[in-house]
Design an enzyme around this catalytic site. Structure first.
Site, short mmCIF file in Angstrom:
data_model
loop_
_atom_site.label_atom_id
_atom_site.label_comp_id
_atom_site.label_asym_id
_atom_site.label_seq_id
_atom_site.Cartn_x
_atom_site.Cartn_y
_atom_site.Cartn_z
N GLU A 71 -6.82 -1.30 -4.53
CA GLU A 71 -6.83 0.13 -4.26
C GLU A 71 -6.53 1.12 -5.62
O GLU A 71 -5.09 0.79 -5.98
CB GLU A 71 -6.40 0.72 -2.97
CG GLU A 71 -6.63 2.13 -2.65
CD GLU A 71 -5.70 2.84 -1.36
OE1 GLU A 71 -5.18 1.99 -0.52
OE2 GLU A 71 -6.81 3.81 -0.85
N HIS A 99 -11.92 6.62 0.94
CA HIS A 99 -11.74 7.88 2.05
C HIS A 99 -11.69 9.20 0.79
O HIS A 99 -11.00 8.40 -0.17
CB HIS A 99 -10.93 7.85 2.91
CG HIS A 99 -9.63 7.60 2.29
ND1 HIS A 99 -8.00 8.66 1.69
CD2 HIS A 99 -8.91 6.38 2.40
CE1 HIS A 99 -7.22 7.10 1.91
NE2 HIS A 99 -7.79 6.08 1.74
N GLU A 123 -11.59 1.03 -1.17
CA GLU A 123 -10.22 -0.43 -1.52
C GLU A 123 -11.49 -1.19 -0.04
O GLU A 123 -10.70 -1.12 1.65
CB GLU A 123 -8.94 0.05 -0.40
CG GLU A 123 -9.41 1.27 0.32
CD GLU A 123 -8.01 2.06 1.37
OE1 GLU A 123 -7.41 0.73 1.76
OE2 GLU A 123 -8.14 3.21 1.47
N HIS A 177 -6.68 10.52 5.09
CA HIS A 177 -8.22 10.55 5.67
C HIS A 177 -9.30 11.31 5.58
O HIS A 177 -9.96 11.68 6.74
CB HIS A 177 -8.16 9.03 6.50
CG HIS A 177 -8.13 7.97 6.11
ND1 HIS A 177 -8.49 6.55 5.66
CD2 HIS A 177 -6.32 7.78 5.86
CE1 HIS A 177 -8.03 5.35 5.64
NE2 HIS A 177 -6.91 6.42 5.93
N ASP A 218 1.05 -1.28 0.13
CA ASP A 218 -0.07 -0.39 -0.28
C ASP A 218 0.97 1.65 0.17
O ASP A 218 1.51 0.88 1.08
CB ASP A 218 -0.85 0.19 1.03
CG ASP A 218 -2.05 1.17 1.32
OD1 ASP A 218 -1.90 2.15 0.82
OD2 ASP A 218 -3.18 0.80 1.64
N ASP A 255 -3.56 7.66 -3.59
CA ASP A 255 -3.68 6.27 -2.72
C ASP A 255 -3.51 5.06 -3.44
O ASP A 255 -4.45 4.85 -4.47
CB ASP A 255 -3.88 6.24 -1.50
CG ASP A 255 -4.33 5.41 -0.78
OD1 ASP A 255 -3.31 4.44 -0.11
OD2 ASP A 255 -4.66 5.83 0.68
MN MN Z 1 -6.63 4.72 1.56
MN MN Z 2 -4.00 2.73 0.61
#
Ligand code: MN
Ligand code: MN
Length: 289
Positions: free
Chosen positions: A278, A153, A186, A161, A81, A92
Site C-alpha cells: 500500500e 480508499h 492497496e 476510509h 500496515d 496510509d
Molecule cells: Mn488503507
Molecule cells: Mn493501510
C-alpha cells in the site's frame, strides 16, 4: 492542507522503513507496534490508527492487544500496515515481509507489482474501476486472486476510509479521481478464495455516535476519545496505557450503547496466505510515502 499531507507522507514512509527493520524472528508483536507508534510521534506525527501486524491468513485489523504475547516465527508472512496524521491529514502504507524464509516470494512480489501497475495508470480523470481492473489483471497473470472485499480508499481530514473506495477488481464504479485528491491504493493478493470474513474482535475501536453517558468512568474515557482521536480508529491498548485496566469496562459500555464500534480481525475465508502492498498518492502530483 497539502503541506500537512506531504509531512504526514514523509513520516509515514520513514516509519514503514523503520518498521521493516523490526520484523525479525522472535520479535514481540507488541514491541513492533509500540516502537513504530513511538517513532511516528518522535518524527512529529500521530498514528492515524493502531499499527497492524497481520500474520499469514489474517489480512487486516490485527493490532497487538495490551496483553499480546505473540512473537514472530520463522516462515511468518507479516503484513505491516500503518497510518500517520498531521493535523488530521492521514497517509496510509503497508508492506509484506516473510520472516527468514522465502516460500511466498512470488505472492509478495505480486502485491508489489499490482501496486506499481495501479500507480502507473493513476491520473486525474481516471475511473476507479480501471484501477481495480489492472490490479486484478496483474494478480491473475501470476496465478493468484485479489481479495475483493478489501479495498483502497480516499483519505480525508481525520478520516481513513473516505469515499470512493479503490477496488481490487473492476467493480463497475465509474467515479473519476480528481486532481489533488489523496488516495490509498492497496492490492491484497491471496492463494485462498479471494475474500475475507469477520474474525475475532480486534481491540481497535472508533467513535460512531457521541452522545451522553451516565457512567462517570465511561464519560471521562469518551471525552478523551473525542478530543484525542476524533473519528480516527484507536487501540484499547493506548487507553489502558493512559488510564489503566478500568478502560475495558468503559469501552464495553460505550460499545454496548452504540457510541463506539469495535473492528473485527479479518481472516482470509479459506485461510489462504495473504500479501498486501500500500502507498498513498496525491492525484496529479505523485506518491507521497
Ligand atoms: Mn488503507
Ligand atoms: Mn493501510
Amino acid at each position: 492542507n497539502m503541506e500537512d499531507y506531504i509531512k504526514s507522507g514523509e513520516i509515514c514512509k520513514k516509519a514503514r522503513e523503520f518498521g521493516v527493520t523490526l520484523l525479525k524472528e522472535n520479535a514481540r508483536f507488541i514491541d513492533i507496534a509500540e516502537k513504530i507508534e513511538a517513532k511516528i510521534k518522535e518524527l512529529g506525527g500521530e498514528p492515524a490508527f493502531p499499527v497492524d501486524v497481520g500474520v499469514d491468513h489474517l489480512a487486516a485489523h490485527d493490532s497487538p492487544r495490551y496483553n499480546d504475547d505473540r512473537i514472530l516465527k520463522k516462515g511468518d508472512v507479516v503484513k505491516l500496515d500503518l497510518g500517520v496524521h498531521v493535523n488530521g491529514a492521514v497517509t496510509d502504507t503497508a508492506v509484506t515481509v516473510e520472516i527468514s524464509t522465502s516460500n511466498y516470494k512470488n505472492l509478495i512480489e505480486c502485491s508489489e507489482k499490482a501496486l506499481q501497475d495501479a500507480l502507473s495508470i493513476v491520473k486525474p480523470g481516471i475511473e476507479v474501476r480501471e484501477i481495480g481492473r489492472i490490479i486484478k489483471e496483474t494478480i491473475e497473470k501470476k496465478g493468484f486472486l485479489p481479495i475483493i472485499n478489501l479495498s483502497g480508499h480516499k483519505l480525508d481530514i481525520y478520516e481513513v476510509h473516505a469515499s470512493p473506495s479503490i477496488p481490487n477488481f473492476d467493480n463497475g464504479d465509474n467515479t473519476k479521481l480528481v486532481e489533488g485528491e489523496v488516495i490509498a491504493i492497496e492490492p491484497f493478493v491471496t492463494d485462498g478464495l479471494g475474500k475475507v470474513i469477520e474474525g475475532k474482535p480486534s481491540g481497535i475501536f472508533s467513535l460512531i455516535n457521541a452522545k451522553n453517558v451516565r457512567d462517570n468512568n465511561a464519560r471521562k474515557i469518551l471525552d478523551y476519545i473525542i478530543k484525542k482521536y476524533k473519528t480516527l480508529p484507536f487501540s484499547e491498548r493506548w487507553l489502558i496505557n493512559e488510564f489503566g485496566l478500568r478502560v475495558k469496562f468503559a469501552l464495553l459500555s460505550l460499545e454496548r450503547e452504540g457510541i463506539i464500534k469495535q473492528y473485527k480481525i479479518l481472516p482470509e475465508k479459506n485461510k489462504g496466505q495473504v500479501a498486501q502492498a500500500e502507498r498513498t498518492i496525491i492525484i496529479g502530483k505523485g506518491i507521497i510515502n
